[in-house]
Write an enzyme that holds these catalytic residues in place. Structure first.
Site, PDB file in Angstrom:
ATOM      1  N   HIS A 381       0.744  -1.189   0.001  1.00 21.38           N
ATOM      2  CA  HIS A 381      -0.107   0.000  -0.094  1.00 21.38           C
ATOM      3  C   HIS A 381       0.873   1.417   0.029  1.00 21.38           C
ATOM      4  O   HIS A 381       0.158   2.441   0.399  1.00 21.38           O
ATOM      5  CB  HIS A 381      -1.013   0.115   1.135  1.00 21.38           C
ATOM      6  CG  HIS A 381      -2.004  -1.017   1.253  1.00 21.38           C
ATOM      7  ND1 HIS A 381      -3.181  -0.936   0.565  1.00 21.38           N
ATOM      8  CD2 HIS A 381      -1.807  -2.247   1.729  1.00 21.38           C
ATOM      9  CE1 HIS A 381      -4.118  -1.964   0.854  1.00 21.38           C
ATOM     10  NE2 HIS A 381      -3.258  -2.924   1.635  1.00 21.38           N
ATOM     11  N   LYS A 575      -7.940  13.980   4.601  1.00 20.55           N
ATOM     12  CA  LYS A 575      -7.002  12.705   4.582  1.00 20.55           C
ATOM     13  C   LYS A 575      -5.744  13.000   5.843  1.00 20.55           C
ATOM     14  O   LYS A 575      -5.752  13.866   6.345  1.00 20.55           O
ATOM     15  CB  LYS A 575      -6.236  12.748   3.173  1.00 20.55           C
ATOM     16  CG  LYS A 575      -5.739  13.951   2.428  1.00 20.55           C
ATOM     17  CD  LYS A 575      -5.039  13.640   1.029  1.00 20.55           C
ATOM     18  CE  LYS A 575      -6.195  13.703   0.148  1.00 20.55           C
ATOM     19  NZ  LYS A 575      -6.418  12.748  -0.751  1.00 20.55           N
ATOM     20  N   ARG A 576      -5.105  12.000   6.157  1.00 16.39           N
ATOM     21  CA  ARG A 576      -3.831  11.976   6.825  1.00 16.39           C
ATOM     22  C   ARG A 576      -3.010  13.298   6.309  1.00 16.39           C
ATOM     23  O   ARG A 576      -2.986  13.330   5.321  1.00 16.39           O
ATOM     24  CB  ARG A 576      -3.037  10.717   6.651  1.00 16.39           C
ATOM     25  CG  ARG A 576      -3.558   9.589   7.699  1.00 16.39           C
ATOM     26  CD  ARG A 576      -2.686   8.396   7.544  1.00 16.39           C
ATOM     27  NE  ARG A 576      -2.636   7.629   6.110  1.00 16.39           N
ATOM     28  CZ  ARG A 576      -1.435   7.624   5.729  1.00 16.39           C
ATOM     29  NH1 ARG A 576      -0.153   7.771   6.216  1.00 16.39           N
ATOM     30  NH2 ARG A 576      -1.451   7.052   4.376  1.00 16.39           N
ATOM     31  N   LYS A 581       1.228  14.476   0.588  1.00 12.97           N
ATOM     32  CA  LYS A 581      -0.169  14.904   0.185  1.00 12.97           C
ATOM     33  C   LYS A 581      -0.297  16.112  -0.073  1.00 12.97           C
ATOM     34  O   LYS A 581      -1.435  16.485  -0.748  1.00 12.97           O
ATOM     35  CB  LYS A 581      -1.163  14.327   1.138  1.00 12.97           C
ATOM     36  CG  LYS A 581      -1.246  12.629   1.285  1.00 12.97           C
ATOM     37  CD  LYS A 581      -2.314  12.226   2.478  1.00 12.97           C
ATOM     38  CE  LYS A 581      -2.082  10.785   2.948  1.00 12.97           C
ATOM     39  NZ  LYS A 581      -2.712   9.900   1.954  1.00 12.97           N
TER      40      LYS A 581
HETATM   41  C1  26V Z   1       1.751   4.851   8.043  1.00 15.03           C
HETATM   42  C2  26V Z   1       1.878   5.185   9.249  1.00 15.03           C
HETATM   43  C3  26V Z   1       1.748   6.323   9.620  1.00 15.03           C
HETATM   44  C4  26V Z   1       1.701   6.339  11.269  1.00 15.03           C
HETATM   45  C5  26V Z   1       2.809   5.589  11.691  1.00 15.03           C
HETATM   46  C6  26V Z   1       2.557   4.163  11.244  1.00 15.03           C
HETATM   47  C7  26V Z   1       2.419   3.865   9.967  1.00 15.03           C
HETATM   48  C8  26V Z   1       2.428   2.766   9.514  1.00 15.03           C
HETATM   49  C9  26V Z   1       2.306   2.644   7.932  1.00 15.03           C
HETATM   50  C10 26V Z   1       1.753   3.584   7.155  1.00 15.03           C
HETATM   51  C11 26V Z   1       1.548   3.489   5.803  1.00 15.03           C
HETATM   52  C12 26V Z   1       0.263   2.538   5.500  1.00 15.03           C
HETATM   53  C13 26V Z   1       0.064   2.903   4.156  1.00 15.03           C
HETATM   54  C14 26V Z   1      -1.212   3.360   3.828  1.00 15.03           C
HETATM   55  O1  26V Z   1      -2.056   3.661   4.733  1.00 15.03           O
HETATM   56  N1  26V Z   1      -1.347   3.257   2.325  1.00 15.03           N
HETATM   57  C15 26V Z   1      -2.586   3.835   1.990  1.00 15.03           C
HETATM   58  O2  26V Z   1      -3.196   2.729   1.391  1.00 15.03           O
HETATM   59  C16 26V Z   1      -4.592   3.207   0.804  1.00 15.03           C
HETATM   60  C17 26V Z   1      -5.230   1.623   0.499  1.00 15.03           C
HETATM   61  O3  26V Z   1      -4.821   0.937  -0.340  1.00 15.03           O
HETATM   62  C18 26V Z   1      -4.164   3.917  -0.318  1.00 15.03           C
HETATM   63  O4  26V Z   1      -5.430   4.230  -0.806  1.00 15.03           O
HETATM   64  C19 26V Z   1      -3.395   4.937   0.083  1.00 15.03           C
HETATM   65  O5  26V Z   1      -2.900   5.650  -1.157  1.00 15.03           O
HETATM   66  C20 26V Z   1      -2.070   4.798   0.649  1.00 15.03           C
HETATM   67  O6  26V Z   1      -1.420   5.773   1.385  1.00 15.03           O
END
Ligand code: 26V
Length: 844
Positions: A381, A575-576, A581
């Site tokens: 993802h 969004k986050r 972004k």
């Molecule tokens: C982000 C974070 C931020 C906080 C700390 C822990 C942590 C762990 C992993 C991530 C990245 C997670 C990946 C994610 O959320 N990807 C999103 O997935 C969506 C569904 O497929 C997609 O639509 C988004 O573009 C993508 O950013």
């Protein structure tokens, strides 16, 4: 004792005629009302004397739960009897939001509940709002998992979700003078009416300990500490079907024997319940801070806890469903079980399944490896390097010594395979290996690599993203296993994201299509295209939008105190908060717009399209730069919204504590939404799909699913700007060489912030990220400056299009009409067919 019929605020005459009697399968208003009243009196959550909206919500939910439980039991039994191949979706996040509207909507009993609540002196709309969001997620990945569950149930697929039952979710966001503040999101404060505690479903989960090798050569993981995983089942009803599947959430407990009564009686309270407090830490919060070693350890424990409990449960079910007294045929496991890992967080499923098969079930390596790799698949993802998980070998060895051995063995065998069968690829090994010991002081395991090597299928979540995976991130593996890589473009459930959140627009669609079948066959929306010029449809469409805008304006006033004009263009980015972004691009654009407005004559201002810019989202608690962006948006709003010279021509609003139910108010009321990430960095995005489905136009880059959305709804209906993904490396290089010349408008916007026009807060570190040519947090890595001029030009095209109401309405209708592809029903059908190889198993 007073009965529920005598409560305050409700006319007694009306209530006394309604009996409080159980009707667990009620479908008509009278029986539903009796069942709600029964729960108010006999399901003792509150004093039976109270029947105010909050109590009425819990009684209503208990009543709906009766209907769910029956279907949920039938579904389980049906799957058990039919014994089809079943999918298990493993995810650290689920963003379920509220469940009441969705449950009664999917079961087709909304009208009965609305009428029943009326009889009881309440209003369904108001009751629904009493429910706190189940917010066990962070962003798109978690909401995707929840949309997928809705589609799996609706498509009658034998599939389940597994996750963790966090006591508090991510966090609750509030905004003060200092910017974003985080506090615990207490979603379970009262209790959740939707979960069923399964005291009969408990598994041991071990941590630490050591590995012993028996005389037979079999390895055994022993000692250490053992906690227990207790299951909580959340029934997930499908739309228009009896199938109701499970989201099984694990909670960590300590075994009762670990409570030391002697120590406790001796006053050593903390020692006495040592393991109890450790168990509580595991399911306390999602993504605990991991700056320190303790935080990293806790996150790893959470991940293993999910994997271990879920796999034990899956294997128990596999054993239970086999023909009695027959030996276990492990080679049949992959034809009964598909495990899908939602990103790398559940990667430990791989060594855990290997360990169970080899150490507990006594399979040899090759046999165990075949079973594992034919069972497990992985969805990526993100391509952001900082989000690609790496775990230190030292930490893994300490917490999961046997799993570390297995991972090392997988790595070794992979290396040997390359060496013997693909010697030409040995120079690629540094990129491909699972163990990265380039820093010998701190070797790490690259979880994505472990996933690619051990999964039968790897998929990206939009066409562009899947191509980037194949061409860049996983390029070397593609030459080894080209058939392993697939694309599955994300989708959203049309039930929650149109049918239920936007009843006004849904009714219009049903009227013009002369069917409501679009709710389960979203491609039918295409039928609206032929009416896109029809002025009758356009005017109905416009009224629905206006009603939703008015509702949104009221919500904004309620949560921020800002009055916004429903006749202004409603422009939303939710969004986050993340630099890629580019909320910063949005707010710098707003700053530039404000400055221009201030410089205009009264005559010129008359021609301006009034605009309300709304930005919402959570910044991860330790992500300082993202928090500065939140602060800037709020500071800009405080000045702009109180500038009498500007009035309604511009408002900038930060929407606090963005979550699923806030999205359900914002999206139907939106006219323009921003999906403006640096090209190549947003894997897919799913809010872009939700907005387009609700007739909102998109301003965006060619990134993630934007590319496919634009193709589906037509290029003329999409406000495109910015660099393309393949240009980005070259543009960054040019910048490093000092070749970039910023647009004067961009400089003007930044200088306006520097002039302290928005207060005294020191924005230097934020603005500095846009300066210089390279370096950490400098050199404008996300190309805000490069894209600024084309962004502003696209914004002018938006303003011009909005002035022509007929044209705008047509574009809006075509956005909805072109959204059929983005149903999660389509996505899930593709997973079922091409990855999981499972078939419908419909409850009669
Ligand atoms: C982000 C974070 C931020 C906080 C700390 C822990 C942590 C762990 C992993 C991530 C990245 C997670 C990946 C994610 O959320 N990807 C999103 O997935 C969506 C569904 O497929 C997609 O639509 C988004 O573009 C993508 O950013």
């Amino acid at each position: 004792m007073k009965s529920v019929t005598e409560i305050s605020g409700v006319p007694k005459e009306d209530l006394s005629s309604i009996p409080a009697s159980a009707h667990p399968t009620a479908e008509g208003p009278a029986e539903v009302a009796a069942n709600i009243k029964y729960h108010a009196q006999y399901t003792p959550h509150f004093s039976p004397l109270k029947f105010e909206p909050e109590q009425a919500f819990y009684a209503t939910a208990d009543s709906v739960r009766d209907s769910l439980i029956q279907r949920w039991n039938e579904t389980y039994l049906h799957f058990h009897r039919e014994n089809p191949k079943q999918t298990y979706y493993l995810s650290m996040e689920y963003l379920q939001g509220r469940a009441l509207t969705n449950a009664i909507g999917n079961l087709g009993i909304t009208d009965a509940y609305a009428a029943a609540l009326n009889k009881l002196g309440h209003d369904l709309e108001n009751i629904v709002e009493q429910e706190p969001d189940a917010a066990l997620g962070n962003g798109g990945l978690g909401r995707l998992a929840s949309c997928f569950l809705d589609s799996m149930a609706t498509l009658n697929l034998p599939a389940w979700g597994y996750g963790l039952r966090y006591r508090y979710g991510l966090f609750k966001q509030s905004i003060t003078e200092k910017g974003q503040q985080e506090s615990a999101e207490n979603w379970l404060e009262k209790f959740s009416p939707w979960e069923i505690v399964r005291h009969d479903v408990v598994y041991p989960v071990r941590f630490y300990g050591k590995v012993e090798v028996c005389a037979s050569g079999v390895h055994k993981w022993v000692d250490g500490e053992q906690l227990q995983a207790l299951a909580y089942d959340v029934p997930i009803p499908g739309y228009g079907t009896n199938n109701t599947i499970s989201l099984r959430l694990w909670e960590a407990k300590a075994p009762a024997e670990d409570f030391n009564l002697n120590e406790f009686n001796d006053g050593q309270y903390e020692n006495a319940a040592h393991l109890h407090s450790k168990a509580q830490q595991i399911c306390a919060v999602l993504y605990p801070g991991d700056a320190k070693e303790e935080g990293k350890l806790l996150r790893l424990k959470q991940q293993f806890f999910l994997c271990s409990a879920s796999l034990q449960d899956i294997i128990a079910r596999f054993k239970e469903r086999r023909v009695e007294n027959e030996p276990i045929a492990w080679n049949e496991f992959p034809s009964k079980v598909a495990v899908q890992m939602n990103d790398t967080h559940p990667t430990l499923s791989i060594p855990e399944l290997m360990r169970i098969l080899m150490d507990d079930e006594c399979l040899g390596w090759d046999e165990a490896w075949t079973v594992t790799t034919r069972t497990i698949a992985y969805t990526n993802h993100t391509v952001l390097p900082e989000a690609l998980e790496k775990w230190s070998v030292a930490l893994l060895t300490k917490l999961l010594p046997r799993h570390m051995e297995i991972i090392a063995e997988i790595n070794k065998r992979f290396l040997e395979m390359i060496h013997s069968s693909h010697p030409d690829m040995e120079n690629k090994f540094n990129n491909m290996c699972i163990l990265d010991d380039s820093n010998p002081q701190k070797p790490v395991v690259r979880m994505a690599n472990l996933c690619v090597v051990s999964s039968h299928t790897v998929n990206g979540v939009a066409m562009l993203h899947s191509n980037i995976l194949k061409d860049e991130l996983f390029r070397d593996y593609v030459s080894l296993w080209p058939e392993k890589f697939q694309n599955k473009t994300n989708g959203i459930t049309p039930r929650r994201w149109l049918r239920f959140c936007n009843p006004e627009l849904s009714a219009i669609i049903t009227k013009w299509l002369k069917t409501d079948q679009w709710v389960t066959n979203l491609d039918l929306l295409r039928g609206l295209r032929q009416f896109s010029d029809n002025s009758e449809l356009q005017s109905e469409w416009a009224s629905a939008k206006m009603a939703n805008k008015i509702r949104l304006a009221q919500y904004i006033f309620q949560v921020t105190g800002v009055k916004v004009n429903p006749n202004s263009l409603f422009d939303i980015q939710i969004k986050r908060i993340h630099e890629y972004k580019r909320q910063l691009l949005n707010i710098l654009g707003a700053i530039y717009r404000y400055k221009r407005l201030k410089e205009m004559s009264a005559e010129e201002r008359k021609k301006v399209v009034p605009r309300t810019i709304m930005i919402g989202g959570k910044a991860f608690a330790t992500y300082t730069q993202a928090k500065r962006i939140v602060k800037l948006v709020n500071d800009v709003g405080a000045v702009v919204n109180n500038d009498p010279a500007i009035g309604d021509l511009l408002k900038v609003v930060f929407i606090p504590n963005y979550n699923v139910s806030v999205a359900e108010i914002l999206i139907p009321g939106s006219e323009l939404s921003q999906h403006i990430s640096t090209a190549g960095m947003e894997a897919s995005g799913t809010s872009n799909m939700k907005f387009a489905l609700n007739g909102c136009l998109i301003i965006g880059t060619l990134d993630g699913a934007n590319v496919e959305i634009r193709e589906e709804i037509g290029k003329d209906n999409f406000f495109l700007f910015g660099a393309e993904a393949h240009d980005v490396p070259k543009l960054r290089k040019e910048r490093e060489q000092g070749l970039f010349v910023p647009d004067p408008r961009f400089e003007e916007a930044k200088n306006f912030v520097k002039s302290r026009a928005f207060g005294d807060y020191d924005y230097t570190p934020l603005l500095d990220s846009l300066e210089g040519n390279s370096g950490y947090g400098r050199g404008d890595y996300f190309l805000v400056g490069y894209d600024f001029p084309s962004y502003m030009e696209a914004q002018s095209r938006v303003d011009n299009a909005y002035k022509d109401t007929k044209k705008w309405m047509k574009m809006s209708i075509l956005s909805t009409a072109g959204s059929g592809k983005f149903s999660s029903d389509r996505t899930i059908s593709e997973y079922a067919k091409a990855i999981w190889k499972i078939q419908e198993c419909r409850v009669p």
